[in-house]
Motif scaffolding. Structure first.
Motif, short mmCIF file in Angstrom:
data_model
loop_
_atom_site.label_atom_id
_atom_site.label_comp_id
_atom_site.label_asym_id
_atom_site.label_seq_id
_atom_site.Cartn_x
_atom_site.Cartn_y
_atom_site.Cartn_z
N LEU A 83 -46.37 -1.89 -6.17
CA LEU A 83 -45.10 -2.49 -5.78
C LEU A 83 -45.16 -4.01 -5.90
N ALA A 84 -46.29 -4.60 -5.55
CA ALA A 84 -46.45 -6.06 -5.64
C ALA A 84 -46.38 -6.53 -7.09
N VAL A 85 -47.06 -5.82 -7.99
CA VAL A 85 -47.02 -6.19 -9.41
C VAL A 85 -45.61 -5.97 -9.97
N ALA A 86 -44.97 -4.91 -9.59
CA ALA A 86 -43.61 -4.64 -10.05
C ALA A 86 -42.66 -5.75 -9.62
N GLU A 87 -42.88 -6.29 -8.43
CA GLU A 87 -42.02 -7.35 -7.92
C GLU A 87 -42.27 -8.68 -8.63
N HIS A 88 -43.54 -9.05 -8.79
CA HIS A 88 -43.88 -10.38 -9.31
C HIS A 88 -44.10 -10.40 -10.82
N GLN A 89 -44.26 -9.21 -11.42
CA GLN A 89 -44.49 -9.10 -12.87
C GLN A 89 -45.69 -9.95 -13.33
N ASN A 90 -46.66 -10.06 -12.43
CA ASN A 90 -47.84 -10.87 -12.71
C ASN A 90 -48.96 -10.42 -11.77
N PHE A 91 -50.12 -10.10 -12.33
CA PHE A 91 -51.22 -9.58 -11.51
C PHE A 91 -51.77 -10.63 -10.55
N THR A 92 -51.87 -11.87 -10.99
CA THR A 92 -52.41 -12.92 -10.13
C THR A 92 -51.52 -13.19 -8.93
N LYS A 93 -50.21 -13.31 -9.16
CA LYS A 93 -49.26 -13.55 -8.06
C LYS A 93 -49.21 -12.35 -7.12
N ALA A 94 -49.30 -11.15 -7.69
CA ALA A 94 -49.28 -9.94 -6.86
C ALA A 94 -50.52 -9.88 -5.97
N ALA A 95 -51.66 -10.26 -6.51
CA ALA A 95 -52.90 -10.25 -5.73
C ALA A 95 -52.81 -11.23 -4.56
N GLN A 96 -52.22 -12.39 -4.80
CA GLN A 96 -52.04 -13.36 -3.72
C GLN A 96 -51.12 -12.80 -2.64
N LYS A 97 -50.10 -12.06 -3.07
CA LYS A 97 -49.13 -11.50 -2.11
C LYS A 97 -49.79 -10.48 -1.18
N VAL A 98 -50.74 -9.69 -1.70
CA VAL A 98 -51.35 -8.63 -0.89
C VAL A 98 -52.75 -9.04 -0.40
N PHE A 99 -53.10 -10.32 -0.62
CA PHE A 99 -54.33 -10.90 -0.05
C PHE A 99 -55.61 -10.21 -0.54
#
Length: 313
Positions: A10-26
């Motif tokens: 869900l995080a990657v789907a939202e941000h369309q970017n693996f790095t930003k998604a990783a930051q979002k889910v810590f």
């Protein structure tokens, strides 16, 4: 398959970017990528098309994300059930409020709410209705305060109050001598409006049966604030319509220009809206009861006619 993996998807789907998604889910980016790859291998499908920039969902991935959102919501419900059993009212709560309600309603209830429920961490965003609906459906808001009815099967609505439309008519205007306004008195060519995107503007357009037809206007203006509309009206550039709560803090000289409508007064319904999954209902109910308590003394109108905030084609 784990709930954690679904959170990552869900995080990657939202941000369309693996790095930003990783930051979002810590987590680190390699950890997130590995877990999503593991899930794709288990399902034997590609969820994301990594060749696109930004990353896009595959057709199968879109269906997986939709189901993942349902599963994550239902898993959150377990903690929600426990909190309700314990009578716990706390935690992060993300609330959206439309711009034409935020400045008048928020000061009325916020101090009372945070004093009564100190364990709730409110994160409040001012958003237009379209953005609110999208964020509610995506799980990025827990609830919102907006004009209703919205006629959405995925959203539940708990009406808070009915707020009449009030005419602001300066001296010398063709309607300035009237004691009460009638809907038939209104002419869209003569009304200063909010910008597109404000549901209060849509309400006015729905209220007025006429359409803008004259082609020789000296100017056309749509503003983002009621204060600007009032100032322009004072300059003799037209009348405007305001929500009732907006009029309470006006100066005495400006209040003399206010005109109420004959009953049933056209009004907007303002509701607390939330996803049909009904998560965090104990906080939603706490908000509803707090707002109902403070608004009761400010708005006592009963004989009103609700004007839809939806765009009528």
């Amino acid at each position: 398959m784990t709930i954690t993996q679904l959170h990552y998807v869900l995080a990657v789907a939202e941000h369309q970017n693996f790095t930003k998604a990783a930051q979002k889910v810590f987590v680190t980016q390699p950890t997130l990528s590995m877990q999503i790859q593991k899930l794709e291998d288990e399902l034997d499908v590609l969820i994301f098309d990594r060749s696109k920039k930004p990353i896009e969902l595959t057709e199968t991935g879109k269906k997986i994300v939709q189901q993942a959102r349902n599963i994550v919501n239902e898993s959150d419900r377990i903690q929600d059930i426990v909190d309700q059993q314990k009578g716990f009212v706390g935690g992060l709560f993300r609330l959206g409020i439309i711009p034409t309600v935020m400045p008048t309603l928020l000061p009325m209830f916020l101090k009372t709410f945070i004093k009564k429920y100190p364990k709730v961490k409110l994160k409040i965003e001012e958003l237009h209705t379209e953005a609110i609906i999208e964020k509610l459906q995506d799980g990025h808001l827990d609830a919102a305060i907006a004009a209703t009815p919205l006629e959405l099967p995925s959203v539940k609505e708990a009406p808070l109050y009915y707020e009449p439309f009030v005419g602001y008519i300066p001296e010398g205007h063709r309607l300035s001598q009237k004691t009460k306004l009638e809907v038939d008195d209104l002419d869209l060519d003569d009304i200063l409006l909010l910008q597109d995107g404000h549901c209060f503007k849509e309400g006015i357009l729905n209220l007025c049966k006429s359409t803008r037809t004259s082609g020789d206007d000296h100017f056309q203006l749509e503003s983002g604030s009621f204060e600007t509309l009032v100032k322009l009206s004072n300059e003799g550039l037209g009348m405007t319509l305001l929500p009732y709560l907006q009029t309470l803090e006006m100066s005495e000289s400006e209040k003399k220009n206010l005109k109420m409508f004959s009953e049933p007064s056209p009004a907007r319904e303002v509701s607390l809206i939330y996803n049909k999954s009904e998560l965090k209902m104990q906080i939603i109910e706490a908000l509803r009861s707090t707002i109902a308590g403070v608004i009761r003394g400010a708005i006592t109108f009963q004989n009103v006619k609700i004007i839809s905030p939806l765009h009528k084609k």
